[in-house]
Design an enzyme around this catalytic site. Sequence first.
Site, short mmCIF file in Angstrom:
data_model
loop_
_atom_site.label_atom_id
_atom_site.label_comp_id
_atom_site.label_asym_id
_atom_site.label_seq_id
_atom_site.Cartn_x
_atom_site.Cartn_y
_atom_site.Cartn_z
N LYS A 1 81.17 64.48 20.46
CA LYS A 1 80.86 65.88 20.79
C LYS A 1 82.02 66.82 20.51
O LYS A 1 81.84 67.87 19.90
CB LYS A 1 80.56 65.95 22.29
CG LYS A 1 79.34 66.68 22.69
CD LYS A 1 79.06 66.55 24.20
CE LYS A 1 79.85 65.55 24.96
NZ LYS A 1 80.86 66.11 25.86
N ARG B 1 76.56 70.52 32.55
CA ARG B 1 76.59 69.07 32.67
C ARG B 1 75.67 68.57 33.77
O ARG B 1 75.59 67.39 34.01
CB ARG B 1 78.01 68.64 32.96
CG ARG B 1 78.48 67.45 32.16
CD ARG B 1 79.96 67.32 32.43
NE ARG B 1 80.57 66.19 31.86
CZ ARG B 1 81.32 66.23 30.76
NH1 ARG B 1 81.46 67.35 30.08
NH2 ARG B 1 81.91 65.14 30.35
N ARG C 1 89.47 54.08 21.22
CA ARG C 1 90.28 55.30 21.18
C ARG C 1 91.59 55.07 21.93
O ARG C 1 92.56 55.78 21.77
CB ARG C 1 89.47 56.45 21.82
CG ARG C 1 90.11 57.81 21.78
CD ARG C 1 89.06 58.90 22.01
NE ARG C 1 88.88 59.21 23.42
CZ ARG C 1 87.95 60.05 23.89
NH1 ARG C 1 87.12 60.65 23.06
NH2 ARG C 1 87.85 60.28 25.17
N ARG D 1 93.80 59.16 26.92
CA ARG D 1 93.43 59.99 28.06
C ARG D 1 93.42 59.16 29.33
O ARG D 1 93.02 58.00 29.33
CB ARG D 1 92.03 60.58 27.83
CG ARG D 1 92.07 61.99 27.25
CD ARG D 1 90.73 62.47 26.78
NE ARG D 1 89.68 62.38 27.78
CZ ARG D 1 88.43 62.78 27.56
NH1 ARG D 1 88.10 63.28 26.39
NH2 ARG D 1 87.52 62.66 28.49
N ARG E 1 81.78 57.44 33.83
CA ARG E 1 81.41 58.67 33.11
C ARG E 1 80.04 58.51 32.44
O ARG E 1 79.24 59.45 32.41
CB ARG E 1 82.48 59.04 32.08
CG ARG E 1 83.71 59.72 32.72
CD ARG E 1 84.97 59.55 31.90
NE ARG E 1 84.86 60.04 30.54
CZ ARG E 1 85.57 59.57 29.51
NH1 ARG E 1 86.44 58.60 29.70
NH2 ARG E 1 85.41 60.08 28.31
P1 ADP Z 1 83.73 63.20 28.06
O1 ADP Z 1 82.47 63.87 27.56
O2 ADP Z 1 84.33 62.24 27.10
O3 ADP Z 1 83.56 62.58 29.43
P2 ADP Z 1 85.03 65.85 28.57
O4 ADP Z 1 86.31 66.25 27.95
O5 ADP Z 1 83.81 66.62 28.22
O6 ADP Z 1 84.89 64.29 28.22
O7 ADP Z 1 85.18 65.87 30.18
C1 ADP Z 1 86.23 65.19 30.82
C2 ADP Z 1 86.13 65.41 32.33
O8 ADP Z 1 86.25 66.79 32.64
C3 ADP Z 1 84.79 64.99 32.97
O9 ADP Z 1 84.73 63.60 33.27
C4 ADP Z 1 84.79 65.85 34.23
O10 ADP Z 1 85.64 65.32 35.23
C5 ADP Z 1 85.42 67.15 33.73
N1 ADP Z 1 84.38 68.09 33.25
C6 ADP Z 1 84.22 68.54 31.97
N2 ADP Z 1 83.19 69.39 31.89
C7 ADP Z 1 82.66 69.47 33.14
C8 ADP Z 1 81.56 70.17 33.71
N3 ADP Z 1 80.76 70.96 32.97
N4 ADP Z 1 81.32 70.00 35.03
C9 ADP Z 1 82.09 69.22 35.78
N5 ADP Z 1 83.14 68.53 35.32
C10 ADP Z 1 83.42 68.65 34.01
#
Ligand code: ADP
Length: 185
Positions: free
Chosen positions: A13, A88, A127, A131, A142
Amino acid sequence: MRLVLVGPPGAGKGTQAAVIAAKIGVPAISTGDIFRANVGQETPLGLEAKQYMDAGQLVPDAVTNAMVADRLTHADVSIGFLLDGYPRNLDQADVLTQQLEAAHTPLDAVIEIVADTEHVLARLLSRGQGRADDTEEVIRHRLDVYASETAPLVGYYRERGVLRTVVGIGSVDEVTARILAVLPA
Ligand code: ADP
């Protein structure tokens, strides 16, 4: 053009968000990136978000919604935006729908990137430890959160007639081409 990108962790994504946003000339807004920048700078927002991110949980909606609502008032989004990682869950989707309706700027499309769990798990594990939330235990959590909280967005946006689905397996270029092919004219 106002777009949302939805897909499980590891579906590519973030990569696609940057490529597509550059191609169509709108800012890519990644809530994960904004949170990580705040964690890195140890801002109050970052200190609050970190505990949830490290556990693979969603940052509370009140925090996330306020952050995105503020971001969407910046001048650069007047030409459009591509949201990556937001909304989300259904409550976030409702908040976004209301904000965009109030501004008379509805979404043009929601792109769902589909990838099966084994594929994304392997991709995230390979990866490496780049992170803090890329350990196997947190990755699995997740993915569970995605299935229970985020996947319902697909039905939500399908009902609203804006959902477009693409397969996320293949090279970056292949997936980009699929996304560009389903964007509204
Ligand atoms: P991935 O899709 O690989 O899990 P992201 O970079 O999109 O990685 O998100 C990493 C973390 O950031 C999530 O696990 C969450 O803790 C937080 N996060 C990101 N976007 C949101 C959101 N819209 N609502 C709540 N938490 C979020």
